[in-house]
Design a protein around this motif. Structure first.
Motif, PDB file in Angstrom:
ATOM      1  N   ALA A 180       0.829  -1.214   0.000  1.00  0.00           N
ATOM      2  CA  ALA A 180       0.000   0.000   0.000  1.00  0.00           C
ATOM      3  C   ALA A 180       0.861   1.260   0.000  1.00  0.00           C
ATOM      4  N   MET A 181       0.600   2.124  -0.952  1.00  0.00           N
ATOM      5  CA  MET A 181       1.273   3.417  -1.018  1.00  0.00           C
ATOM      6  C   MET A 181       0.901   4.261   0.198  1.00  0.00           C
ATOM      7  N   LYS A 182       1.805   5.144   0.585  1.00  0.00           N
ATOM      8  CA  LYS A 182       1.504   6.044   1.693  1.00  0.00           C
ATOM      9  C   LYS A 182       0.206   6.793   1.400  1.00  0.00           C
ATOM     10  N   GLY A 183      -0.693   6.821   2.392  1.00  0.00           N
ATOM     11  CA  GLY A 183      -2.002   7.424   2.204  1.00  0.00           C
ATOM     12  C   GLY A 183      -3.072   6.421   1.839  1.00  0.00           C
ATOM     13  N   GLY A 184      -2.690   5.142   1.625  1.00  0.00           N
ATOM     14  CA  GLY A 184      -3.666   4.105   1.332  1.00  0.00           C
ATOM     15  C   GLY A 184      -4.592   3.872   2.517  1.00  0.00           C
ATOM     16  N   ILE A 185      -5.813   3.419   2.233  1.00  0.00           N
ATOM     17  CA  ILE A 185      -6.828   3.221   3.268  1.00  0.00           C
ATOM     18  C   ILE A 185      -7.170   1.734   3.375  1.00  0.00           C
ATOM     19  N   PHE A 186      -7.294   1.264   4.614  1.00  0.00           N
ATOM     20  CA  PHE A 186      -7.639  -0.116   4.910  1.00  0.00           C
ATOM     21  C   PHE A 186      -8.834  -0.102   5.853  1.00  0.00           C
ATOM     22  N   ILE A 187      -9.969  -0.646   5.409  1.00  0.00           N
ATOM     23  CA  ILE A 187     -11.177  -0.682   6.223  1.00  0.00           C
ATOM     24  C   ILE A 187     -11.658  -2.122   6.335  1.00  0.00           C
ATOM     25  N   GLY A 188     -12.431  -2.397   7.366  1.00  0.00           N
ATOM     26  CA  GLY A 188     -12.981  -3.740   7.451  1.00  0.00           C
ATOM     27  C   GLY A 188     -13.347  -4.158   8.853  1.00  0.00           C
ATOM     28  N   GLU A 189     -13.496  -5.478   8.999  1.00  0.00           N
ATOM     29  CA  GLU A 189     -13.858  -6.081  10.276  1.00  0.00           C
ATOM     30  C   GLU A 189     -12.843  -7.162  10.617  1.00  0.00           C
ATOM     31  N   VAL A 190     -12.300  -7.070  11.828  1.00  0.00           N
ATOM     32  CA  VAL A 190     -11.367  -8.084  12.321  1.00  0.00           C
ATOM     33  C   VAL A 190     -12.129  -9.026  13.232  1.00  0.00           C
ATOM     34  N   PRO A 191     -12.001 -10.330  13.019  1.00  0.00           N
ATOM     35  CA  PRO A 191     -12.708 -11.276  13.888  1.00  0.00           C
ATOM     36  C   PRO A 191     -12.012 -11.430  15.231  1.00  0.00           C
ATOM     37  N   HIS A 192     -12.638 -12.169  16.091  1.00  0.00           N
ATOM     38  CA  HIS A 192     -12.041 -12.490  17.386  1.00  0.00           C
ATOM     39  C   HIS A 192     -10.966 -13.558  17.194  1.00  0.00           C
ATOM     40  N   PHE A 193      -9.820 -13.388  17.849  1.00  0.00           N
ATOM     41  CA  PHE A 193      -8.727 -14.345  17.755  1.00  0.00           C
ATOM     42  C   PHE A 193      -8.660 -15.181  19.031  1.00  0.00           C
ATOM     43  N   PRO A 194      -8.920 -16.476  18.945  1.00  0.00           N
ATOM     44  CA  PRO A 194      -8.918 -17.327  20.147  1.00  0.00           C
ATOM     45  C   PRO A 194      -7.577 -17.336  20.868  1.00  0.00           C
ATOM     46  N   ASP A 195      -6.475 -17.175  20.123  1.00  0.00           N
ATOM     47  CA  ASP A 195      -5.168 -17.243  20.780  1.00  0.00           C
ATOM     48  C   ASP A 195      -4.936 -16.057  21.709  1.00  0.00           C
ATOM     49  N   TRP A 196      -5.688 -14.983  21.542  1.00  0.00           N
ATOM     50  CA  TRP A 196      -5.563 -13.849  22.455  1.00  0.00           C
ATOM     51  C   TRP A 196      -6.375 -14.059  23.732  1.00  0.00           C
ATOM     52  N   THR A 197      -7.383 -14.893  23.681  1.00  0.00           N
ATOM     53  CA  THR A 197      -8.208 -15.148  24.857  1.00  0.00           C
ATOM     54  C   THR A 197      -7.402 -15.814  25.962  1.00  0.00           C
ATOM     55  N   ALA A 198      -6.467 -16.675  25.548  1.00  0.00           N
ATOM     56  CA  ALA A 198      -5.679 -17.430  26.516  1.00  0.00           C
ATOM     57  C   ALA A 198      -4.456 -16.670  27.020  1.00  0.00           C
ATOM     58  N   ALA A 199      -4.295 -15.420  26.603  1.00  0.00           N
ATOM     59  CA  ALA A 199      -3.121 -14.658  27.019  1.00  0.00           C
ATOM     60  C   ALA A 199      -3.166 -14.395  28.522  1.00  0.00           C
ATOM     61  N   ALA A 200      -1.973 -14.385  29.132  1.00  0.00           N
ATOM     62  CA  ALA A 200      -1.897 -14.222  30.579  1.00  0.00           C
ATOM     63  C   ALA A 200      -2.022 -12.764  31.008  1.00  0.00           C
ATOM     64  N   ASP A 201      -1.570 -11.838  30.164  1.00  0.00           N
ATOM     65  CA  ASP A 201      -1.603 -10.431  30.568  1.00  0.00           C
ATOM     66  C   ASP A 201      -3.010  -9.870  30.433  1.00  0.00           C
ATOM     67  N   MET A 202      -3.161  -8.627  30.891  1.00  0.00           N
ATOM     68  CA  MET A 202      -4.480  -8.006  30.939  1.00  0.00           C
ATOM     69  C   MET A 202      -4.703  -7.009  29.802  1.00  0.00           C
ATOM     70  N   VAL A 203      -3.860  -7.057  28.784  1.00  0.00           N
ATOM     71  CA  VAL A 203      -4.006  -6.136  27.663  1.00  0.00           C
ATOM     72  C   VAL A 203      -5.258  -6.508  26.878  1.00  0.00           C
ATOM     73  N   SER A 204      -6.102  -5.533  26.577  1.00  0.00           N
ATOM     74  CA  SER A 204      -7.345  -5.814  25.855  1.00  0.00           C
ATOM     75  C   SER A 204      -7.059  -6.162  24.405  1.00  0.00           C
ATOM     76  N   GLU A 205      -8.033  -6.836  23.800  1.00  0.00           N
ATOM     77  CA  GLU A 205      -7.877  -7.244  22.404  1.00  0.00           C
ATOM     78  C   GLU A 205      -7.776  -6.032  21.485  1.00  0.00           C
ATOM     79  N   GLN A 206      -8.508  -4.988  21.795  1.00  0.00           N
ATOM     80  CA  GLN A 206      -8.448  -3.786  20.971  1.00  0.00           C
ATOM     81  C   GLN A 206      -7.076  -3.124  21.074  1.00  0.00           C
ATOM     82  N   ASP A 207      -6.493  -3.139  22.269  1.00  0.00           N
ATOM     83  CA  ASP A 207      -5.146  -2.592  22.427  1.00  0.00           C
ATOM     84  C   ASP A 207      -4.131  -3.403  21.629  1.00  0.00           C
ATOM     85  N   ARG A 208      -4.300  -4.701  21.595  1.00  0.00           N
ATOM     86  CA  ARG A 208      -3.403  -5.545  20.813  1.00  0.00           C
ATOM     87  C   ARG A 208      -3.532  -5.214  19.324  1.00  0.00           C
TER      88      ARG A 208
END
Length: 347
Positions: free
Chosen positions: A245-273
């Motif tokens: 993507a050239m600088k200034g390109g736009i990326f839109i969409g929907e990201v699904p839930h990732f099961p591997d993040w559910t099992a993470a030990a830290d308290m960082v939210s999925e949106q922060d990741r």
């Protein structure tokens, strides 16, 4: 949500004797060597080429990816038949003929799919956002749709002249669906070209480049339905888009839930990741609440526990693409050679 700080642009004043950097190499989904000879038909094909998908397997043998694509198609068809539809997909019914007529919609339920309410809101939001971006700017004539293989946007949306639409999706699903759509008379506008790059390509970036994707031109990327089983898969996808993507390109969409993040030990939210993933690849991202999208359309969205983790987003690329950096290095070397010749003539 905190605003991401602006990312620094690549340094444009390298030392005059620095060697050209080697091609970037990633383990998957990327163009490892742009200069090597590409064999025709190796990765990508024009969407008007007859498909090789053949008939779909029997219902009991169908993979989850196909079930998710069929369920999404069924939801678009059901929405189109409502008295007050958010959108109309005239081709969904054509694709449903690939399915068994008496098959109950419950048998198409898949963890890869959002709820019906969220799917119809996401589809409407991305349709409107996509049409707004391409109508507002003459720059976006390269559109990359990251889909489940049965996305009908190339046929049902309005595209500006000279648009090139790239569909990245599972190969067999796309080829079978495209064959069915062509048989029903579905066509893209004459001034619009549709290319398909199979998701199974050993090098996704190279497949897009082979079909003419130009990293020196602006691009618009749309993510809905592309199978992303883990966060590492999404990270690999971001690497590809960041390279192309050239600088200034736009990326839109929907990201699904990732099961591997559910099992993470830290308290960082999925949106922060997610925010961190976008940031490390040069994207400034903002997230969109489903509730706000529903309000914009005058609807009430009941909270659903299974939707936890799904995120709508709009991101802008702040880095230079590989092609832009290649152009810079070519220009820099020519400038350096001209300077050397002028100095020799003075002597």
């Amino acid at each position: 949500m905190p605003v991401l700080p602006p990312l620094a642009a690549p340094l444009l004043r390298p030392h005059p004797r620095l060697p050209r950097p080697p091609p970037t190499a990633f383990p998957s989904w990327n163009c490892q060597t742009k200069s090597r000879l590409l064999q025709p038909g190796l990765f990508a094909t024009g969407a008007d080429v007859p498909g090789r998908g053949g008939p779909l397997p029997e219902p009991e043998q169908r993979a989850p990816l196909l079930l998710a694509a069929l369920r999404a198609t069924r939801l678009r068809d059901e929405e189109s038949r409502r008295p007050d539809p958010l959108f109309i997909d005239p081709y969904a019914a054509v694709l449903l003929s690939l399915d068994v007529a008496h098959q109950a919609s419950e048998s198409l339920v898949s963890h890869l799919m959002p709820s019906a309410e969220h799917y119809r809101l996401t589809t409407k939001y991305l349709d409107d956002k996509l049409q707004h971006l391409i109508s507002r700017s003459d720059n976006f004539r390269q559109i990359v749709l990251l889909t489940d293989g049965m996305d009908t946007r190339p046929y049902r949306l309005s595209w500006p002249r000279m648009s090139i639409v790239y569909d990245v999706s599972p190969g067999r699903i796309f080829s079978t669906a495209a064959q069915q759509l062509r048989g029903a008379g579905a066509k893209t506008p004459r001034s619009c070209v549709l290319f398909h790059t199979p998701l199974e390509s050993p090098d996704l970036q190279e497949g897009l480049c082979k079909n003419g994707f130009n990293g020196n031109r602006p691009s618009l990327w749309v993510l809905q339905g592309l199978p992303l089983p883990s966060s590492s898969t999404f990270k690999s996808l971001l690497l590809v888009i960041s390279n192309l993507a050239m600088k200034g390109g736009i990326f839109i969409g929907e990201v699904p839930h990732f099961p591997d993040w559910t099992a993470a030990a830290d308290m960082v939210s999925e949106q922060d990741r997610l925010e961190n993933l976008f940031f490390t690849q040069g994207f400034r991202v903002s997230f969109v609440l489903y509730e706000n999208v529903a309000k914009d359309f005058g609807l009430d969205l009941a909270p659903q526990r299974e939707q936890c983790g799904r995120v709508l987003f709009v991101a802008e690329q702040l880095r230079f693409s590989d092609a832009q950096m290649e152009s810079f290095w070519t220009h820099f070397e020519r400038t350096e050679e001209d300077a050397d010749e002028e100095g020799f003539e003075e002597l």
